[in-house]
Write an enzyme that holds these catalytic residues in place. Structure first.
Site, PDB file in Angstrom:
ATOM      1  N   VAL A 191     -34.242 -24.726 -35.993  1.00  0.00           N
ATOM      2  CA  VAL A 191     -32.739 -24.556 -36.155  1.00  0.00           C
ATOM      3  C   VAL A 191     -32.127 -24.852 -34.697  1.00  0.00           C
ATOM      4  O   VAL A 191     -32.476 -24.301 -33.811  1.00  0.00           O
ATOM      5  CB  VAL A 191     -32.549 -23.279 -36.543  1.00  0.00           C
ATOM      6  N   ALA A 247     -31.431 -23.177 -29.707  1.00  0.00           N
ATOM      7  CA  ALA A 247     -32.402 -23.660 -30.689  1.00  0.00           C
ATOM      8  C   ALA A 247     -33.550 -22.585 -30.940  1.00  0.00           C
ATOM      9  O   ALA A 247     -33.596 -21.710 -29.893  1.00  0.00           O
ATOM     10  CB  ALA A 247     -32.797 -25.003 -30.666  1.00  0.00           C
ATOM     11  N   LYS A 248     -34.239 -22.767 -31.785  1.00  0.00           N
ATOM     12  CA  LYS A 248     -35.381 -21.923 -31.969  1.00  0.00           C
ATOM     13  C   LYS A 248     -36.220 -22.504 -33.269  1.00  0.00           C
ATOM     14  O   LYS A 248     -35.821 -23.085 -34.091  1.00  0.00           O
ATOM     15  CB  LYS A 248     -35.094 -20.291 -32.314  1.00  0.00           C
ATOM     16  N   GLY A 249     -37.759 -22.374 -33.021  1.00  0.00           N
ATOM     17  CA  GLY A 249     -38.361 -23.016 -34.177  1.00  0.00           C
ATOM     18  C   GLY A 249     -39.599 -21.815 -34.509  1.00  0.00           C
ATOM     19  O   GLY A 249     -39.673 -20.709 -33.851  1.00  0.00           O
TER      20      GLY A 249
END
Ligand code: NAD
Length: 433
Positions: A79, A124-126
């Protein structure tokens, strides 16, 4: 035979905590803080719409041949919340209960965190839904390379730069750097949190804990807190909690309790952190450390201390225990450790909360230094890293504290307002909307 790992365990956080019925989802909770700041700043509806949701959300499938020959499909997310101030930046977590809403919330927190400390990154992050504890190193390497293949088109050294998070580490970042470099040429700046041998920054491992100490030192100066002999309790003894506990003694504080998933220990005279660390190295938990009293995680949060440092899970201070907290300062080392409702209760009770997006930003700050060093192909020594970190944390504290004092609002609202104003200005200047 291909077996699908089900996406979205919607009622769990990635840390495995149950969500109470009627409780805000992680993203809703982070957005409530954003909306408060947007109200405070009288932000227009157009910018509210842009900043109130993610720029891009990618869900991918990662097919994998397991060591036993079976085939499985894993689900992963990346994201990208906002990139107005610079490339998207945020960690990658591996967890059986990773879910899109939490990844989205953590991506938004990164946008606000990078803006508060004024490093030129977005948020962001995953996440990948998997149980890394049941997977072999070979499977984890294939999973990581498979994920990279699926997100390759949206990341880049000047586009989106992943980092370690829950259950990922320097080795995971080395695999990502290798897979990305194979496609695009030598690209150490594609990830941060790498091994030192591959361009990682000196001082990165301690950075979040060290940044918390710098932030607490600034808070003590501004708020006239006497830290000499102050009692500190730390929940979580992983990277962040253990480094903080080791370093905070320089401010004159004594750590009287620490805990981890296996339980906790206390000593009213002050724990020897090195001894606790030595015990935890063998026992894999701080619990049972010689010469200490046992304490539960729940008791630790309600201990009569000066500074409480939640450094493990989200929303550990919540509606059920906010009234029982006895600390006068909460230093938020974990991400989102105080629920939205509890935040109001603590404010009403006059408890000072130093918010996560400010307090734990030391990690992303040194990630920024790592990225900078990689782009320049130049290594800083550790004293330069720590000196720059101190400057960044002190400046961020002062900006937030000045706004809180001027506007007569909480440090949390001041931190969010500082961040939202900065991202909104960048959006306007770039002509995004
Ligand atoms: P870590 O995995 O190294 O350590 C986590 C610690 O929490 C461990 O001691 C673990 O035993 C403990 N824990 C897990 N479940 C628990 C439970 N149910 N009750 C009590 N303790 C429990 O993680 P970390 O890198 O130290 O991160 C801790 C927190 O700080 C997370 O919220 C993370 O998102 C946040 N954070 C980390 C960084 C960083 O640079 N590592 C930066 C910013 C924020």
């Amino acid at each position: 035979m291909i077996e699908e790992v089900p996406p979205g365990h919607e009622h769990h956080t990635a840390a495995g905590a149950q969500r109470e019925p009627g409780e805000l989802s992680p993203f809703q909770a982070v957005n409530r803080f954003f909306e408060q700041a947007a109200d405070h700043l009288h932000l227009g509806d157009d910018l509210r719409a842009v900043l109130g949701c993610a720029y891009r959300e990618l869900r991918v499938q990662i097919p994998l041949r397991m060591d036993d020959g079976s085939g499985r499909v894993f689900i992963g997310y990346r994201v990208q919340h906002n990139g107005a101030r610079g490339p998207f930046k945020g960690g990658l977590r591996y967890h059986p209960a990773a879910d899109l809403d939490e990844v989205r919330a953590l991506a938004a927190l990164m946008t606000w965190k990078t803006a508060v400390v004024d490093v030129p990154f977005g948020g962001a992050k995953g996440g990948i839904i998997c149980d890394p504890l049941t997977m072999s190193p070979a499977e984890l390497q294939k999973l990581t390379r498979g994920y990279l293949r699926m997100i390759d088109h949206i990341i880049g050294e000047k586009r989106d730069i992943p980092a370690p998070d829950v259950n990922t580490d320097a080795q995971t970042m080395a695999w990502i750097m290798d897979a990305y470099s194979a496609r695009h040429g030598y690209s150490p700046a594609i990830v941060t949190g790498k091994p030192i041998e591959l361009g990682g920054s000196l001082g990165r491992a301690a950075a979040t804990g060290r940044g918390l100490v710098y932030c607490l030192a600034e808070a003590a100066r501004s708020l006239q807190l006497d830290l000499d002999g102050a009692r500190v309790a730390v929940q979580g003894f992983g990277n962040v909690g253990s480094w903080f506990a080791r370093l905070v003694g320089v401010l004159g504080c004594k750590v009287v309790a620490v805990s981890d998933v296996g339980g906790g220990v206390s000593d009213g005279r002050g724990l020897s952190i090195l001894a606790v660390q030595e015990h935890a190295r063998h026992a894999s938990t701080v619990a049972g450390s010689p010469g200490t009293e046992p304490i539960s995680n729940a008791e630790l949060l309600e201990l009569d201390v000066d500074v409480l440092v939640p450094a493990a899970l989200s929303r550990v201070v919540n509606g059920a225990n906010a009234n029982a907290v006895r600390a006068s300062v909460i230093l938020e080392a974990a991400n989102h450790p105080v629920s939205f409702g509890a935040d109001q209760v603590l404010a009403d009770r006059g408890i000072t909360v130093i918010p996560d997006i400010l307090a734990n930003a030391g990690g992303v700050t040194v990630s920024y230094f790592e990225w900078t060093q990689n782009l320049q192909q130049f290594r800083w020594d550790e004293s330069r890293v720590n000196h720059e970190l101190q400057k960044t944390m002190s400046t961020a504290w002062r900006r937030v504290h000045e706004r809180a004092t001027r506007d007569k609002v909480s440090l949390r609202l001041a931190a969010y307002a500082t961040a939202v104003a900065s991202v909104a200005t960048a959006e306007r200047l770039r002509g995004y909307i």
